[in-house]
Design an enzyme around this catalytic site. Structure first.
Site, PDB file in Angstrom:
ATOM      1  N   GLY A 239       0.768  -1.245   0.000  1.00 14.22           N
ATOM      2  CA  GLY A 239       0.000   0.000   0.000  1.00 14.22           C
ATOM      3  C   GLY A 239       0.789   1.279   0.000  1.00 14.22           C
ATOM      4  O   GLY A 239       0.205   2.361  -0.145  1.00 14.22           O
ATOM      5  N   GLU A 273       4.181  -6.648   1.394  1.00 13.55           N
ATOM      6  CA  GLU A 273       3.572  -6.964   0.096  1.00 13.55           C
ATOM      7  C   GLU A 273       3.502  -5.731  -0.807  1.00 13.55           C
ATOM      8  O   GLU A 273       2.418  -5.348  -1.255  1.00 13.55           O
ATOM      9  CB  GLU A 273       2.150  -7.507   0.308  1.00 13.55           C
ATOM     10  CG  GLU A 273       2.048  -8.716   1.212  1.00 13.55           C
ATOM     11  CD  GLU A 273       0.602  -9.139   1.481  1.00 13.55           C
ATOM     12  OE1 GLU A 273      -0.341  -8.423   1.058  1.00 13.55           O
ATOM     13  OE2 GLU A 273       0.408 -10.183   2.123  1.00 13.55           O
ATOM     14  N   PRO A 274       4.620  -5.083  -1.089  1.00 12.14           N
ATOM     15  CA  PRO A 274       4.556  -3.873  -1.906  1.00 12.14           C
ATOM     16  C   PRO A 274       4.314  -4.197  -3.381  1.00 12.14           C
ATOM     17  O   PRO A 274       4.844  -5.178  -3.897  1.00 12.14           O
ATOM     18  CB  PRO A 274       5.954  -3.266  -1.732  1.00 12.14           C
ATOM     19  CG  PRO A 274       6.840  -4.455  -1.517  1.00 12.14           C
ATOM     20  CD  PRO A 274       6.006  -5.455  -0.750  1.00 12.14           C
ATOM     21  N   ARG A 276       2.768  -1.273  -6.016  1.00 15.83           N
ATOM     22  CA  ARG A 276       2.911   0.001  -6.720  1.00 15.83           C
ATOM     23  C   ARG A 276       4.280   0.644  -6.526  1.00 15.83           C
ATOM     24  O   ARG A 276       4.879   1.149  -7.472  1.00 15.83           O
ATOM     25  CB  ARG A 276       1.834   0.944  -6.191  1.00 15.83           C
ATOM     26  CG  ARG A 276       1.732   2.262  -6.947  1.00 15.83           C
ATOM     27  CD  ARG A 276       0.791   3.223  -6.219  1.00 15.83           C
ATOM     28  NE  ARG A 276      -0.415   2.612  -5.736  1.00 15.83           N
ATOM     29  CZ  ARG A 276      -1.588   2.623  -6.384  1.00 15.83           C
ATOM     30  NH1 ARG A 276      -1.685   3.235  -7.539  1.00 15.83           N
ATOM     31  NH2 ARG A 276      -2.643   2.046  -5.860  1.00 15.83           N
ATOM     32  N   ARG A 312      -6.957   3.623 -14.943  1.00 15.82           N
ATOM     33  CA  ARG A 312      -6.913   4.323 -13.656  1.00 15.82           C
ATOM     34  C   ARG A 312      -7.638   5.672 -13.652  1.00 15.82           C
ATOM     35  O   ARG A 312      -8.404   5.947 -12.730  1.00 15.82           O
ATOM     36  CB  ARG A 312      -5.464   4.475 -13.156  1.00 15.82           C
ATOM     37  CG  ARG A 312      -4.734   3.131 -13.024  1.00 15.82           C
ATOM     38  CD  ARG A 312      -3.447   3.226 -12.226  1.00 15.82           C
ATOM     39  NE  ARG A 312      -3.700   3.518 -10.830  1.00 15.82           N
ATOM     40  CZ  ARG A 312      -3.591   4.699 -10.263  1.00 15.82           C
ATOM     41  NH1 ARG A 312      -3.176   5.732 -10.970  1.00 15.82           N
ATOM     42  NH2 ARG A 312      -3.881   4.876  -9.000  1.00 15.82           N
ATOM     43  N   TYR A 316     -10.630   5.708 -11.042  1.00 13.90           N
ATOM     44  CA  TYR A 316     -10.414   6.401  -9.757  1.00 13.90           C
ATOM     45  C   TYR A 316     -10.225   7.901  -9.938  1.00 13.90           C
ATOM     46  O   TYR A 316      -9.883   8.593  -8.978  1.00 13.90           O
ATOM     47  CB  TYR A 316      -9.149   5.882  -9.057  1.00 13.90           C
ATOM     48  CG  TYR A 316      -8.943   4.395  -9.121  1.00 13.90           C
ATOM     49  CD1 TYR A 316      -9.731   3.534  -8.362  1.00 13.90           C
ATOM     50  CD2 TYR A 316      -7.950   3.845  -9.927  1.00 13.90           C
ATOM     51  CE1 TYR A 316      -9.528   2.167  -8.417  1.00 13.90           C
ATOM     52  CE2 TYR A 316      -7.743   2.474  -9.982  1.00 13.90           C
ATOM     53  CZ  TYR A 316      -8.539   1.647  -9.230  1.00 13.90           C
ATOM     54  OH  TYR A 316      -8.342   0.294  -9.275  1.00 13.90           O
ATOM     55  N   CYS A 341     -15.572   4.686 -27.108  1.00 13.71           N
ATOM     56  CA  CYS A 341     -16.891   5.317 -27.113  1.00 13.71           C
ATOM     57  C   CYS A 341     -17.476   5.432 -25.714  1.00 13.71           C
ATOM     58  O   CYS A 341     -18.485   4.788 -25.391  1.00 13.71           O
ATOM     59  CB  CYS A 341     -17.807   4.536 -28.038  1.00 13.71           C
ATOM     60  SG  CYS A 341     -17.185   4.645 -29.706  1.00 13.71           S
ATOM     61  N   GLU A 342     -16.847   6.194 -24.874  1.00 12.54           N
ATOM     62  CA  GLU A 342     -17.311   6.461 -23.511  1.00 12.54           C
ATOM     63  C   GLU A 342     -16.765   7.825 -23.118  1.00 12.54           C
ATOM     64  O   GLU A 342     -15.598   8.112 -23.405  1.00 12.54           O
ATOM     65  CB  GLU A 342     -16.701   5.467 -22.500  1.00 12.54           C
ATOM     66  CG  GLU A 342     -16.967   4.040 -22.778  1.00 12.54           C
ATOM     67  CD  GLU A 342     -17.811   3.369 -21.700  1.00 12.54           C
ATOM     68  OE1 GLU A 342     -18.255   4.052 -20.756  1.00 12.54           O
ATOM     69  OE2 GLU A 342     -18.007   2.159 -21.838  1.00 12.54           O
ATOM     70  N   TYR A 370      -0.580  -1.272 -12.132  1.00 13.56           N
ATOM     71  CA  TYR A 370      -2.010  -1.263 -12.416  1.00 13.56           C
ATOM     72  C   TYR A 370      -2.308  -0.547 -13.737  1.00 13.56           C
ATOM     73  O   TYR A 370      -3.326   0.125 -13.887  1.00 13.56           O
ATOM     74  CB  TYR A 370      -2.789  -0.622 -11.245  1.00 13.56           C
ATOM     75  CG  TYR A 370      -2.450  -1.266  -9.920  1.00 13.56           C
ATOM     76  CD1 TYR A 370      -2.862  -2.558  -9.645  1.00 13.56           C
ATOM     77  CD2 TYR A 370      -1.678  -0.598  -8.957  1.00 13.56           C
ATOM     78  CE1 TYR A 370      -2.534  -3.170  -8.444  1.00 13.56           C
ATOM     79  CE2 TYR A 370      -1.340  -1.214  -7.758  1.00 13.56           C
ATOM     80  CZ  TYR A 370      -1.774  -2.495  -7.507  1.00 13.56           C
ATOM     81  OH  TYR A 370      -1.441  -3.103  -6.328  1.00 13.56           O
TER      82      TYR A 370
HETATM   83  N1  LLP Z   1      -1.541  -6.827  -0.631  1.00 15.99           N
HETATM   84  C1  LLP Z   1      -2.874  -6.923  -0.832  1.00 15.99           C
HETATM   85  C2  LLP Z   1      -3.644  -7.870  -0.042  1.00 15.99           C
HETATM   86  C3  LLP Z   1      -3.487  -6.112  -1.787  1.00 15.99           C
HETATM   87  O1  LLP Z   1      -4.806  -6.222  -1.973  1.00 15.99           O
HETATM   88  C4  LLP Z   1      -2.722  -5.212  -2.546  1.00 15.99           C
HETATM   89  C5  LLP Z   1      -3.350  -4.356  -3.555  1.00 15.99           C
HETATM   90  C6  LLP Z   1      -1.341  -5.153  -2.307  1.00 15.99           C
HETATM   91  C7  LLP Z   1      -0.784  -5.970  -1.344  1.00 15.99           C
HETATM   92  C8  LLP Z   1      -0.432  -4.228  -3.052  1.00 15.99           C
HETATM   93  O2  LLP Z   1      -0.761  -2.900  -2.822  1.00 15.99           O
HETATM   94  P1  LLP Z   1       0.173  -1.727  -3.386  1.00 15.99           P
HETATM   95  O3  LLP Z   1       1.498  -1.837  -2.654  1.00 15.99           O
HETATM   96  O4  LLP Z   1       0.346  -1.926  -4.821  1.00 15.99           O
HETATM   97  O5  LLP Z   1      -0.570  -0.501  -3.045  1.00 15.99           O
HETATM   98  N2  LLP Z   1      -5.954  -0.812  -9.073  1.00 15.99           N
HETATM   99  C9  LLP Z   1      -5.675   0.129  -7.999  1.00 15.99           C
HETATM  100  C10 LLP Z   1      -4.895  -0.491  -6.860  1.00 15.99           C
HETATM  101  C11 LLP Z   1      -5.571  -1.718  -6.285  1.00 15.99           C
HETATM  102  C12 LLP Z   1      -4.779  -2.334  -5.158  1.00 15.99           C
HETATM  103  C13 LLP Z   1      -5.314  -3.685  -4.826  1.00 15.99           C
HETATM  104  N3  LLP Z   1      -4.599  -4.362  -3.798  1.00 15.99           N
HETATM  105  C14 LLP Z   1      -4.936   1.335  -8.597  1.00 15.99           C
HETATM  106  O6  LLP Z   1      -4.689   1.353  -9.797  1.00 15.99           O
HETATM  107  O7  LLP Z   1      -4.647   2.272  -7.884  1.00 15.99           O
END
Ligand code: LLP
Length: 412
Positions: A239, A273-274, A276, A312, A316, A341-342, A370
């Protein structure tokens, strides 16, 4: 984003000009920097090096085999949320003993596949899921390692669609319920309880929500330990946010200091769990301007990439910087839109953008996470290729889909 820089007025990814990629591979195309990805993984590992830890890259952020393969070679583990992601990790040479499996709706087939593959552990999101894992393991004559994904009820201060750790969300198990489930699972022979997990959301740009979550997790772990529940891992999810447009998210080392400070006396191995933060700023979507269209008081720059290629902004309302590949200095207020077409098919709205003309190239920045992984064939558009740059060379790590690819699985 120092892997994407202008050199003599031409935007480069490492030592390769984006013009060259566009000329040789065509547009739209995702372009990733191998060095940028590697730097981020190393930065993350370095930040946690004083404690036992495992970095489980979130495959959903960018699941290309070549990306996953490199991460595996650099020692990463993986966070998966589907059988398909497990398949990718194994194909890419990732070690199943470094895989954690998240997600609130695991199917029996996925559970079986993960048990056969001997993954590190399941992050269980409900009592019903724990039961299904236990029955499946029993039928296979196996024991399943599990951690419970707790829901600490913390507001991560991010977009509502990517917040996951509050009571109203479908994710995780409330702490009170989780405690009872730990006690129950301790006496379930097919289950080996190994950890405690939480993931509160994505694109988090403040430390405060993490502080709150880690504190509540710490108290929770102590309670479990006092009851003699044997734990080995604390999985703090992912996250951590990135800068899309001037945000100042905490650095990996500040984040690590916070997590380490609150957990180091617990005697557990940390799992992170990184997603992004590893790949987000390591990629761009390169697109070419098709037309300029003035409509009433508005100017639309129509490009060849659409919302199917980069969801994205439509999903969002997210901000991606748009750079001119030829370092154009003059600007114009306009919307950068695709051919779909949106009306939600936009990349930038009412923005001061380079004064693009038809035929020119635009780089949509911070699109490494993503981006491709959320793309689709909507409007029967072949999905775009992905290119990985390493130094002065590049490799097409996914070719452009053809019209034949579009119908390959259908009854002719
Ligand atoms: N662990 C779990 C359980 C998750 O659900 C996620 C992301 C991550 C780790 C990795 O999170 P990150 O470090 O990437 O923030 N499509 C959206 C983001 C959806 C994230 C879903 N879960 C976007 O484009 O912003």
């Amino acid at each position: 984003m120092d892997s994407f820089e202008y050199n003599s007025g031409r935007l480069c990814c490492e030592g390769v000009t984006l013009e060259q990629v566009a000329r040789e591979v065509g547009t739209p195309v995702y372009v990733y920097s191998e060095a940028a990805i590697r730097r981020q993984v190393e930065l993350f590992s370095e930040s946690f090096k004083q404690v036992p830890h495992l970095i489980c890259y979130a495959v959903k952020a960018n699941s290309n085999l070549s990306v996953v393969r490199r991460l595996a070679q650099w020692g990463a583990g993986f966070e998966i949320v589907s059988g398909g992601e497990l398949f990718r990790v194994l194909k890419a040479g990732g070690s199943s003993s470094k895989v954690v499996f998240d997600g609130p709706g695991k199917t029996v087939e996925e559970i079986r596949y993960a048990l056969e593959s001997e993954i590190l552990f399941f992050n269980v999101e409900s009592a019903a899921e724990a039961e299904l894992i236990a029955t499946t393991a029993r039928a296979m004559g196996k024991r399943a390692r599990v951690s419970l994904r707790t829901n600490p009820d913390v507001d991560p201060g991010t977009h509502p669609y990517i917040s996951t750790g509050m009571k109203e969300h479908k994710f995780g198990i409330a702490l009170e319920e989780a405690e009872a489930l730990y006690v129950k699972l301790r006496n379930t022979p097919e289950i080996e309880v190994v950890g405690v997990t939480c993931h509160i959301g994505s694109q988090i740009t403040q430390l405060e929500p993490y502080r709150e979550a880690v504190e509540s997790l710490r108290v929770f772990v102590k309670r479990l330990q006092n009851q003699g529940i044997p734990l080995r891992y604390l999985d703090f999810g992912g996250g951590l946010g990135i800068a899309y447009d001037g945000e100042e998210p905490p650095s990996a080392s500040c984040y690590a200091d916070l997590v380490i400070g609150a957990t180091k006396d617990l005697g557990l191995t940390l799992i992170l769990e990184p997603g992004r933060v590893i790949v987000g700023n390591a990629g761009v979507l390169l697109t070419r301007v098709t037309f300029i269209k003035d409509q009433g008081s508005k100017r639309f720059i129509i490009v060849d990439a659409g919302m199917n290629d980069l969801m994205r902004p439509a999903l969002y309302g997210s901000h991606h910087q748009v750079w001119s590949v030829s370092q154009k200095k003059s600007t114009q207020i306009a919307d950068l839109v695709g051919p779909i077409c949106e009306s939600s098919d936009f990349i930038a709205r009412n923005r001061e953008l380079p004064a693009f003309e038809p035929g020119e190239l635009a780089a949509v920045m911070s699109a490494g996470a993503y981006g491709f992984s959320l793309s689709s064939n909507y409007n029967s558009r072949p999905r775009v290729p992905e290119v990985l740059v390493s130094g002065d060379t590049y490799e097409v790590i996914r070719r452009r889909e053809t019209y034949d690819d579009l119908i390959r699985l259908e009854q002719p």
